[in-house]
Write an enzyme that holds these catalytic residues in place. Sequence first.
Site, PDB file in Angstrom:
ATOM      1  N   ASP A 177       0.779  -1.245   0.000  1.00  0.00           N
ATOM      2  CA  ASP A 177       0.000   0.000   0.000  1.00  0.00           C
ATOM      3  C   ASP A 177       0.808   1.291   0.000  1.00  0.00           C
ATOM      4  O   ASP A 177       0.495   2.230  -0.702  1.00  0.00           O
ATOM      5  CB  ASP A 177      -0.905   0.044   1.233  1.00  0.00           C
ATOM      6  CG  ASP A 177      -1.845  -1.144   1.318  1.00  0.00           C
ATOM      7  OD1 ASP A 177      -1.688  -2.094   0.549  1.00  0.00           O
ATOM      8  OD2 ASP A 177      -2.743  -1.106   2.164  1.00  0.00           O
ATOM      9  N   GLU A 413       2.978  -7.666  12.165  1.00  0.00           N
ATOM     10  CA  GLU A 413       2.579  -7.423  10.770  1.00  0.00           C
ATOM     11  C   GLU A 413       3.821  -7.263   9.884  1.00  0.00           C
ATOM     12  O   GLU A 413       3.892  -7.810   8.789  1.00  0.00           O
ATOM     13  CB  GLU A 413       1.713  -6.151  10.734  1.00  0.00           C
ATOM     14  CG  GLU A 413       1.093  -5.830   9.399  1.00  0.00           C
ATOM     15  CD  GLU A 413       0.185  -4.613   9.450  1.00  0.00           C
ATOM     16  OE1 GLU A 413       0.040  -4.008  10.552  1.00  0.00           O
ATOM     17  OE2 GLU A 413      -0.367  -4.242   8.404  1.00  0.00           O
TER      18      GLU A 413
HETATM   19  C1  DGY Z   1      -5.210   0.060   5.425  1.00  0.00           C
HETATM   20  O1  DGY Z   1      -6.253   0.514   5.871  1.00  0.00           O
HETATM   21  O2  DGY Z   1      -4.083   0.413   5.783  1.00  0.00           O
HETATM   22  C2  DGY Z   1      -5.313  -0.993   4.432  1.00  0.00           C
HETATM   23  O3  DGY Z   1      -4.121  -1.545   4.123  1.00  0.00           O
HETATM   24  C3  DGY Z   1      -5.979  -0.481   3.216  1.00  0.00           C
HETATM   25  O4  DGY Z   1      -6.786  -1.443   2.814  1.00  0.00           O
END
Ligand code: DGY
Length: 446
Positions: A177, A413
Amino acid sequence: MDIGLEVKTDELTEEAKKVLLKNIVGAFTKPAPELYPHQWNWDAGFIAIGYAHFNIDQAESELRHLFSGQWANGMLPHIVFNPAGDNQYFPGIDFWETWRSFDAPEQVQTSGISNPAVHAFALQRMYELAEDKGRALNFVQEMYPKIKAFHAYLYRERDPQQEGLVYIRHPWESGNDNSPTWDIPLEKIDFNKVKVPPFTRKDLNTSDADHRPTHLDYDRYIYLIDVFRKGDYKEDQIYRLTPFAVQDPLFNTILIRANEAMIELGEMIGENTSDFREWNTKAVLAMNSKLWNPSNALYDAYDLISNERIPMEASSGLMPLFAGIPSQTQADAIVKVLKGKMFAGAGGESYYLCPSFTPTSPKFDTKKYWRGPVWINMNWMLYHGLKRYGFDEEAVAIKNDSIELLSRYGFYEYFEPKRNATGQTPGYGSHQFSWSAALYLDLLSI
Ligand code: DGY
């Protein structure tokens, strides 16, 4: 295992199972206890692989629940919402306004973007591990048309020039992301000319701001969602309006590897696999002609809006190994890059494999979401990619690094990539993270 650390695999295995079971919410498993209260798309695929080792009912339930949110056009959303968790997460159900689309399901609430297509190889792994092959085969038959509809959507709606490469229209679709790779196209959004709708973040209620995207990143993410909802989620309209349309080597690699899985599974259940073969023939050629960059031996991304390559400095550029895309000569060059200063480090600096972004860049950040830390799902794919080309020693090194990080710090994570780091928190992002636990179970068995 020689990692200078005694790994109590039995205890960790029990711990990993507990993490998964504690994150169950009805029919699915959330990625983490607090930060992510809904079902996430590619998480669900990795999570199903973990459950396939000890709870096949739950493994099947993960994929069934995820595909209950599939849109009529085949799109598989990146989030299937749990209405009970809606007040904990932004952007939630109301913000996405997916009711604007004729394709969105009415009974199930979802986001309006997608995620990497990991499901076919998750299904394949479930079949491999199954004791009851008859039941597993029935499940393959159940899922097959749904996964096919998703891949067909990607090649139909996300490949406007019919090149064999699909594009992502939001950084969250990549799964990586907050990778600096997206900074280049995102910087072109000019907030002097366009407006972001008002919003309040919720991720910082449960996470350290140092580990999460900046406010400017969020302005850009939210602006893009606003473009999609104003375009009523019509793909042709969105393609005309979106300032972000990128061919990502990781997203395409995963799709190509998933097509391979669909060919193998399809042959097993007597399905016609010609579409998958055609997609892959074209896609592999395009990956090598359009995205391969011989000057740094990595696969670049490509910005379809500015018609420019985005030079790759993330581990996504190594990942085409996972789908057998490079030739052996290309693979040899890629592995040199992996083992060199760009990822493994040089001189006094040494990194766990594999940092998500190169430590040689000023944008490298050891703590921040996808801007440097090690991720277990990327390592799992890289392990398979290295094995595929006969780099057994390097594959074992990746596996050992992953197990060392997980056993030293727990099921976080993402992880600190510096081997000799001091004073840092043990792991980053969320603790008790489901795919770290799930893939630990699988890594032990491969
Ligand atoms: C977040 O909210 O950080 C997710 O990765 C986006 O889907």
